[in-house]
Write an enzyme that holds these catalytic residues in place. Structure first.
Site, PDB file in Angstrom:
ATOM      1  N   ASP A  62      51.860 -14.238 -53.892  1.00  0.00           N
ATOM      2  CA  ASP A  62      50.516 -14.422 -54.617  1.00  0.00           C
ATOM      3  C   ASP A  62      50.330 -13.743 -55.892  1.00  0.00           C
ATOM      4  OD1 ASP A  62      47.582 -15.253 -52.808  1.00  0.00           O
ATOM      5  OD2 ASP A  62      47.452 -14.910 -54.582  1.00  0.00           O
ATOM      6  N   ASN A  63      49.362 -14.321 -56.825  1.00  0.00           N
ATOM      7  CA  ASN A  63      49.193 -13.538 -58.129  1.00  0.00           C
ATOM      8  C   ASN A  63      47.753 -12.837 -57.827  1.00  0.00           C
ATOM      9  OD1 ASN A  63      47.483 -15.872 -58.321  1.00  0.00           O
ATOM     10  ND2 ASN A  63      48.059 -16.515 -60.040  1.00  0.00           N
ATOM     11  N   SER A 100      43.661 -31.805 -49.620  1.00  0.00           N
ATOM     12  CA  SER A 100      42.617 -31.918 -49.303  1.00  0.00           C
ATOM     13  C   SER A 100      41.775 -33.077 -48.885  1.00  0.00           C
ATOM     14  CB  SER A 100      41.601 -31.033 -50.415  1.00  0.00           C
ATOM     15  OG  SER A 100      40.525 -31.320 -50.411  1.00  0.00           O
ATOM     16  N   THR A 133      39.457 -34.081 -50.285  1.00  0.00           N
ATOM     17  CA  THR A 133      38.934 -34.452 -51.682  1.00  0.00           C
ATOM     18  C   THR A 133      39.529 -35.657 -52.132  1.00  0.00           C
ATOM     19  OG1 THR A 133      38.166 -33.639 -53.834  1.00  0.00           O
ATOM     20  CG2 THR A 133      40.339 -33.005 -53.243  1.00  0.00           C
ATOM     21  N   TYR A 186      40.039 -31.028 -60.110  1.00  0.00           N
ATOM     22  CA  TYR A 186      40.291 -30.435 -59.087  1.00  0.00           C
ATOM     23  C   TYR A 186      41.148 -31.436 -57.983  1.00  0.00           C
ATOM     24  CZ  TYR A 186      40.399 -28.880 -54.074  1.00  0.00           C
ATOM     25  OH  TYR A 186      40.762 -28.502 -52.849  1.00  0.00           O
ATOM     26  N   LYS A 192      45.061 -32.514 -56.969  1.00  0.00           N
ATOM     27  CA  LYS A 192      45.586 -32.419 -55.514  1.00  0.00           C
ATOM     28  C   LYS A 192      46.471 -33.911 -55.459  1.00  0.00           C
ATOM     29  CE  LYS A 192      44.467 -28.590 -53.595  1.00  0.00           C
ATOM     30  NZ  LYS A 192      45.636 -27.913 -53.264  1.00  0.00           N
TER      31      LYS A 192
HETATM   32  C1  UD1 Z   1      33.836 -29.072 -51.565  1.00  0.00           C
HETATM   33  C2  UD1 Z   1      34.354 -29.902 -52.587  1.00  0.00           C
HETATM   34  C3  UD1 Z   1      35.774 -30.380 -52.318  1.00  0.00           C
HETATM   35  C4  UD1 Z   1      36.659 -29.168 -51.912  1.00  0.00           C
HETATM   36  C5  UD1 Z   1      36.124 -28.539 -50.653  1.00  0.00           C
HETATM   37  C6  UD1 Z   1      36.669 -27.274 -50.548  1.00  0.00           C
HETATM   38  C7  UD1 Z   1      32.417 -31.007 -54.283  1.00  0.00           C
HETATM   39  C8  UD1 Z   1      31.884 -32.005 -54.354  1.00  0.00           C
HETATM   40  N1  UD1 Z   1      33.451 -30.889 -52.934  1.00  0.00           N
HETATM   41  O1  UD1 Z   1      33.789 -30.078 -50.439  1.00  0.00           O
HETATM   42  O2  UD1 Z   1      36.312 -31.224 -53.439  1.00  0.00           O
HETATM   43  O3  UD1 Z   1      37.963 -29.782 -51.320  1.00  0.00           O
HETATM   44  O4  UD1 Z   1      34.825 -28.058 -51.271  1.00  0.00           O
HETATM   45  O5  UD1 Z   1      36.734 -26.297 -51.462  1.00  0.00           O
HETATM   46  O6  UD1 Z   1      32.354 -29.921 -54.441  1.00  0.00           O
HETATM   47  N2  UD1 Z   1      25.907 -27.363 -49.409  1.00  0.00           N
HETATM   48  C9  UD1 Z   1      24.528 -27.208 -49.553  1.00  0.00           C
HETATM   49  N3  UD1 Z   1      24.148 -25.889 -50.190  1.00  0.00           N
HETATM   50  C10 UD1 Z   1      25.317 -25.093 -50.757  1.00  0.00           C
HETATM   51  C11 UD1 Z   1      26.714 -25.338 -50.580  1.00  0.00           C
HETATM   52  C12 UD1 Z   1      26.907 -26.702 -49.988  1.00  0.00           C
HETATM   53  O7  UD1 Z   1      23.841 -27.714 -49.215  1.00  0.00           O
HETATM   54  O8  UD1 Z   1      24.871 -23.977 -51.347  1.00  0.00           O
HETATM   55  C13 UD1 Z   1      26.355 -28.746 -48.678  1.00  0.00           C
HETATM   56  C14 UD1 Z   1      26.835 -29.550 -49.620  1.00  0.00           C
HETATM   57  O9  UD1 Z   1      26.237 -30.499 -50.334  1.00  0.00           O
HETATM   58  C15 UD1 Z   1      27.772 -30.482 -48.687  1.00  0.00           C
HETATM   59  C16 UD1 Z   1      28.062 -29.387 -47.496  1.00  0.00           C
HETATM   60  O10 UD1 Z   1      27.172 -28.361 -47.572  1.00  0.00           O
HETATM   61  O11 UD1 Z   1      27.152 -31.461 -48.120  1.00  0.00           O
HETATM   62  C17 UD1 Z   1      29.559 -28.887 -47.529  1.00  0.00           C
HETATM   63  O12 UD1 Z   1      29.471 -28.395 -48.822  1.00  0.00           O
HETATM   64  P1  UD1 Z   1      30.864 -27.665 -49.361  1.00  0.00           P
HETATM   65  O13 UD1 Z   1      31.255 -26.313 -48.359  1.00  0.00           O
HETATM   66  O14 UD1 Z   1      30.945 -27.318 -50.891  1.00  0.00           O
HETATM   67  O15 UD1 Z   1      32.282 -28.703 -49.053  1.00  0.00           O
HETATM   68  P2  UD1 Z   1      32.425 -30.214 -49.585  1.00  0.00           P
HETATM   69  O16 UD1 Z   1      31.250 -30.570 -50.643  1.00  0.00           O
HETATM   70  O17 UD1 Z   1      32.831 -30.777 -48.541  1.00  0.00           O
END
Ligand code: UD1
Length: 339
Positions: free
Chosen positions: A31-32, A124, A126, A148, A152
């Protein structure tokens, strides 16, 4: 198996190291420390009761990788090392392409010279962008929305092309849905630097009093409670998925991509309420607008993982939240900066 883990002190890497050791494998971690801390190594020692074989190496550093290969030999590699914040990737695309794509290409060059061609890649969900059909299968259309996600997907193509060019390469890309939770000991867990971008680390920091309330991004989605739905899985289940993937590579050569999730979607509010059950307290939250680029619903078809790897993610949402809370309450400010 002797297994090289790049990004071995990160969230998923460190949990995978524990499961590999428990399954009788011999991991070497590199790891870095760009998004993790040396203190993880002490915690891994405490959990496993063994020394951890570690080298501070950046996967872009070809010479350092060469030197490592001269003193260690490996049967397989699990490649986690890469940055993972969507918003940062929009601001710093070169950083993402250099680390993710450049790092993967450099690593593969060195591995090839040393005849190490069993490779598990940390991909991912993603890569599915905004899914048009649910659940998402490995054959669903791929579409990426930000640097990002593109890095991937480019790495998946790079690895598939590598296998096509030389069938001695055995590769599996694991497409993670939403890994959460922490090791049951509370000694390791997700330790984001700065403001957490992801839901569960943010909720945990609200619960421990580091932040006042959670912003819920959108309550007008076409879902039962109006909040967005994701497929959250326990990081220990995910780590076990990597052990299963190594076993699979040993017996089934080729290139493959496999979803790792639970196959069940849960809303933001369901996760908030599950966390409240774990802490016994309230998670203050307020509704704000949708986050750009967020899909309404994403969850996995996990039948391929079950069929091909013999793996399922069985830990419950309550275990995910209870373990995340144990980690956060034992380490309210994350791990110390120095070991
Ligand atoms: C996000 C990334 C995705 C990445 C993954 C892992 C985006 C659009 N997608 O996925 O590419 O692979 O993280 O790092 O950023 N939420 C809230 N409040 C918050 C944070 C999140 O309501 O403060 C909601 C989001 O809108 C979403 C859910 O919680 O509906 C999950 O969010 P998150 O944990 O960021 O994951 P992903 O969006 O699925």
């Amino acid at each position: 198996m002797r297994v090289l883990l790049t990004g071995g002190t990160g969230f998923i890497g460190s949990h995978t190291a524990v499961e590999l050791i428990e399954a009788g494998h011999q991991p070497t971690l590199i790891d870095n420390f760009s998004n993790s801390k040396p203190a993880v190594l002490d915690r891994l020692r405490d959990i496993t009761g063994t020394d951890i074989d570690f080298f501070e190496i950046d996967v872009r550093d070809e010479q350092a990788l060469e030197e490592l290969m001269n003193v260690r030999s490996f049967d397989a590699v699990i490649h986690f090392a890469a940055p993972k914040a969507v918003e940062e990737s929009v601001r710093r695309p070169l950083h993402y392409y250099q680390n993710s794509v450049g790092g993967t290409a450099t690593l593969c060059e060195v591995l090839d010279r040393h005849d190490v061609r069993n490779f598990v890649y940390s991909s991912s969900a993603t890569v599915y962008g905004m899914p048009e059909e649910l659940p998402v299968t490995e054959d669903s259309p791929l579409s990426v929305l930000n640097p990002y996600g593109r890095t991937k997907l480019v790495c998946e193509y790079l690895l598939e092309d590598l296998h096509t060019s030389d069938s001695r390469w055995n590769i599996v890309s694991l497409r993670y849905f939403n890994p959460v939770g922490a090791h049951i000991s509370g000694l390791i867990g997700e330790d984001p630097q700065g403001t957490p971008a992801n839901l569960l680390p943010f909720i945990s920091q609200v619960a421990v009093g580091r932040r006042e309330f959670l912003d819920v991004f959108g309550n007008d989605y076409p879902t039962p409670d109006g909040t967005a739905i994701r497929d959250y899985l326990h990081v220990t289940d995910l780590a076990e998925g990597h052990v299963a993937a190594l076993d699979h590579l040993a017996t089934s050569p080729g290139y493959d991509a496999i979803n790792l999730g639970t196959g069940r979607g849960r809303s933001v509010l369901e996760m908030v309420h599950a966390f409240e059950r774990s802490t016994g307290g309230e998670i203050p939250h307020r509704f704000v607008g949708r986050r750009p680029g967020d899909a309404a619903e994403v969850w996995a078809d996990v039948s391929k993982a079950e069929r091909v790897l013999g793996w399922t993610a069985d830990r419950t949402v309550d275990e995910m939240c209870t373990d995340a809370w144990r980690w956060q309450s034992m380490n309210p400010d994350g791990l110390p900066a120095t070991a």
